[in-house]
Design a protein around this motif. Structure first.
Motif, short mmCIF file in Angstrom:
data_model
loop_
_atom_site.label_atom_id
_atom_site.label_comp_id
_atom_site.label_asym_id
_atom_site.label_seq_id
_atom_site.Cartn_x
_atom_site.Cartn_y
_atom_site.Cartn_z
N ARG B 19 0.84 -1.20 0.00
CA ARG B 19 0.00 0.00 0.00
C ARG B 19 0.88 1.26 0.00
NH1 ARG B 19 -2.86 2.29 3.95
NH2 ARG B 19 -2.02 0.86 5.51
N PHE B 20 1.89 1.24 0.86
CA PHE B 20 2.77 2.42 0.95
C PHE B 20 3.61 2.61 -0.31
CE2 PHE B 20 3.06 4.82 4.96
CZ PHE B 20 2.02 4.21 5.65
N THR B 21 4.18 1.51 -0.82
CA THR B 21 5.02 1.67 -2.01
C THR B 21 4.19 2.12 -3.21
OG1 THR B 21 4.90 -0.70 -2.42
CG2 THR B 21 6.89 0.10 -1.35
N PRO B 25 4.37 6.73 -5.88
CA PRO B 25 4.30 7.37 -7.20
C PRO B 25 3.13 8.36 -7.32
CG PRO B 25 4.54 5.00 -7.42
CD PRO B 25 4.35 5.28 -5.98
N GLU B 26 1.95 7.95 -6.87
CA GLU B 26 0.77 8.81 -7.08
C GLU B 26 0.82 10.05 -6.20
OE1 GLU B 26 -3.26 7.57 -4.84
OE2 GLU B 26 -2.17 5.85 -5.62
N ALA B 27 1.50 9.94 -5.05
CA ALA B 27 1.48 11.05 -4.11
C ALA B 27 2.62 12.06 -4.32
CB ALA B 27 1.55 10.52 -2.69
N THR B 28 3.68 11.62 -4.97
CA THR B 28 4.82 12.53 -5.05
C THR B 28 4.78 13.41 -6.29
OG1 THR B 28 6.10 10.72 -6.00
CG2 THR B 28 6.41 11.16 -3.65
N GLY B 29 3.82 13.18 -7.16
CA GLY B 29 3.63 14.10 -8.26
C GLY B 29 4.33 13.68 -9.54
N ASN B 31 6.39 15.20 -11.35
CA ASN B 31 7.76 15.64 -11.56
C ASN B 31 8.79 14.57 -11.18
OD1 ASN B 31 6.85 18.08 -12.44
ND2 ASN B 31 6.98 19.02 -10.39
N ASN B 32 8.32 13.61 -10.40
CA ASN B 32 9.24 12.58 -9.97
C ASN B 32 9.16 11.35 -10.87
OD1 ASN B 32 10.16 14.01 -7.71
ND2 ASN B 32 8.33 13.41 -6.57
N GLU B 33 10.33 10.83 -11.20
CA GLU B 33 10.36 9.58 -11.96
C GLU B 33 10.61 8.45 -10.96
OE1 GLU B 33 13.11 7.10 -15.02
OE2 GLU B 33 13.49 9.25 -14.88
N ILE B 34 9.68 7.49 -10.95
CA ILE B 34 9.78 6.39 -9.97
C ILE B 34 10.22 5.12 -10.68
CG2 ILE B 34 8.57 5.08 -8.18
CD1 ILE B 34 8.32 7.95 -7.48
N ARG B 35 11.23 4.49 -10.15
CA ARG B 35 11.63 3.15 -10.65
C ARG B 35 11.33 2.16 -9.54
NH1 ARG B 35 15.81 3.52 -14.54
NH2 ARG B 35 15.52 1.28 -14.79
N LYS B 174 1.63 7.96 8.67
CA LYS B 174 0.54 8.27 7.76
C LYS B 174 1.13 8.38 6.37
CE LYS B 174 -2.16 10.79 11.18
NZ LYS B 174 -1.15 10.77 12.26
N GLN B 175 0.44 7.81 5.41
CA GLN B 175 0.95 7.82 4.03
C GLN B 175 1.27 9.22 3.55
OE1 GLN B 175 -2.06 5.84 1.79
NE2 GLN B 175 -1.33 3.80 2.30
N LYS B 176 0.47 10.18 3.98
CA LYS B 176 0.64 11.53 3.44
C LYS B 176 1.94 12.18 3.91
CE LYS B 176 -1.99 13.98 6.93
NZ LYS B 176 -3.28 14.26 7.45
N GLU B 177 2.56 11.61 4.95
CA GLU B 177 3.83 12.18 5.40
C GLU B 177 4.97 11.91 4.43
OE1 GLU B 177 2.73 11.55 10.10
OE2 GLU B 177 4.49 10.56 9.29
N ILE B 178 4.83 10.82 3.65
CA ILE B 178 5.90 10.46 2.74
C ILE B 178 6.13 11.51 1.65
CG2 ILE B 178 6.66 8.75 1.02
CD1 ILE B 178 5.74 6.59 2.89
N PRO B 179 5.08 11.89 0.90
CA PRO B 179 5.33 12.94 -0.11
C PRO B 179 5.82 14.23 0.51
CG PRO B 179 2.98 12.44 0.08
CD PRO B 179 3.72 11.38 0.82
#
Lengths: 222, 185
Positions: B19-21, B25-29, B31-35, B174-179
């Motif tokens: 869930r967190f991983t 991607p969806e929360a960081t926007g 501009n970020n490239e996620i691998r 909380k998930q929102k703390e990550i972004p």
């Protein structure tokens, strides 16, 4: 009492851990010829299962491994994931030997803390962790450079045969100081100008015809 | 920025770590490239300590498996997330397997860093580290385990010429703390 030494080096039979174990055993057997010592290796598919069997059948177990990325190698962690917690009335004794290429002990004390906690987590009796740095290269060092190291491992084996535990005095000798002294750091920097600290690496790079490519960055973005 | 996620969950599925991983991607926007690398689905062999990557083919591992894609992603990232359940008091052996292989990215030469011997850089720059831990699989896991893991990854960061920037615990965070954390990276 049965003793087992489990070698957690991914190099298996070619490991420096095996050489240190042999010196420990020479000392051990000089004081105790009656007790059989089981030796097991984690490397190899069947050996992993064999090691689990040896672990469960032994009252004392020493696990020896090289430091890999500041911790135990992945295969040692995998082994830990398979170890059963203590259920018997008598607690199994569990001790560790951590060896690394770094000269100072500071690199290994973090995994030492983990090993103690892990042993408690399983409910076993913690025998302690022997830390020894500067081990990489012992297979090519002249005998004069390894004499003291091997003698200390033999003494540790003798002590273990007589007492069933690690000697704190020999442990301290093997571990040495946590960090280099200021004077040693200056010495290291001066030696660095001559390339001496990297002699082992350069020698092998040249031997394999790779010296010119030693700074290659194959995964750098264009 | 580029973020590499190494998911070391041996049983990926519907759990907190997944869930967190998936949230990163969806929360960081955009501009970020996620691998994202689900290690359980990949072929990653054990490092055998052969030193091929240090003295035969500098910078390249002897094993030709799925790890090459990870090496390329990690070294060109700004942040590497080591995601794992806590088992036997540490991150998973699955995660540790790729971690051991990462020595391909550093140089054999030793230099003094903070008065200690450490390996020299092979590349010009290195990504920072983050830990994403799921502590729920084993009830024995306690605060001291997290402290021990954190300290060991801080040590690893010294050898990788970077910093351990974040430690996220899936069951308390909380998930929102990550972004939020990442945007301040």
């Amino acid at each position: 009492m049965t003793l087992a030494i489990i070698n957690g080096s991914p190099r298996g039979q070619q490991s420096n851990s095996k050489i240190l174990t042999e010196h420990f055993l020479t000392g051990y057997r000089s004081q105790n010829t009656l007790r059989n010592v089981e030796i097991a290796y984690l490397k190899g598919k069947d050996q992993f299962q064999e090691s689990l069997k040896v672990f469960s059948q032994s009252e004392q177990v020493i696990i020896i491994f090289p430091l890999y990325t500041d911790c135990m190698p992945a295969m040692v962690k995998e082994f830990f994931e398979h170890l059963p917690p203590n259920t018997g009335e008598k607690k199994k004794d569990l001790g560790f030997i951590v060896q690394s290429g770094f000269p100072e002990a500071i690199h290994s004390v973090y995994v030492e803390r983990y090993l103690k906690k892990f042993t408690q987590r399983l409910g076993y009796n913690y025998l302690g962790t022997v830390i020894k740095g500067g081990v990489e290269g012992i297979q090519v060092m002249p005998a004069s450079m390894t004499r003291k190291l091997f003698a200390n491992f033999r003494s540790m084996g003798e002590y273990f045969a007589l007492n069933g535990s690690f000697s704190e005095t020999i442990k301290a000798k093997l571990q040495g100081p946590l960090r280099m002294s200021k004077a040693q750091q200056v010495g290291f920097k001066i030696a660095g100008l001559t390339g001496l600290p990297n002699f082992y690496w350069n020698n092998n790079l040249k031997k394999h015809g790779a010296y010119q490519r030693r700074n290659d960055k194959p995964f750098a973005a264009e | 920025m580029q973020i590499t996620i190494l998911n070391g969950d041996p049983n990926p599925g519907e759990n907190d770590l997944a869930r967190f991983t998936s949230f990163i991607p969806e929360a960081t926007g955009a501009n970020n490239e996620i691998r994202y690398f689900p290690l359980a689905d990949m072929q990653i062999k054990h490092c055998t300590g052969c030193w091929t990557c240090w003295w035969k083919t500098p910078g390249l591992c002897i094993w030709k498996d799925d790890a090459d894609a990870i090496f390329e992603a990690v070294i060109n990232s700004d942040l590497v997330v080591f995601a794992s359940p806590v088992t036997a008091g540490f991150t998973s052996s699955l995660l540790k397997r790729i971690q051991d292989r990462l020595i391909v990215l550093i140089h054999p030469y030793i230099e003094l860093v903070q008065g200690e011997c450490h390996h020299r850089k092979r590349y010009d720059s290195y990504p920072d580290f983050a830990l994403l831990l799921n502590t729920t699989p084993e009830e024995e896991t306690d605060a001291e385990d997290i402290e021990i893991i954190t300290d060991i990854y801080k040590r690893l960061a010294i050898n990788f010429h970077c910093k351990l920037r974040h430690v996220w615990i899936t069951d308390t965070q909380k998930q929102k703390e990550i972004p939020h954390d990442i945007s301040y990276h």
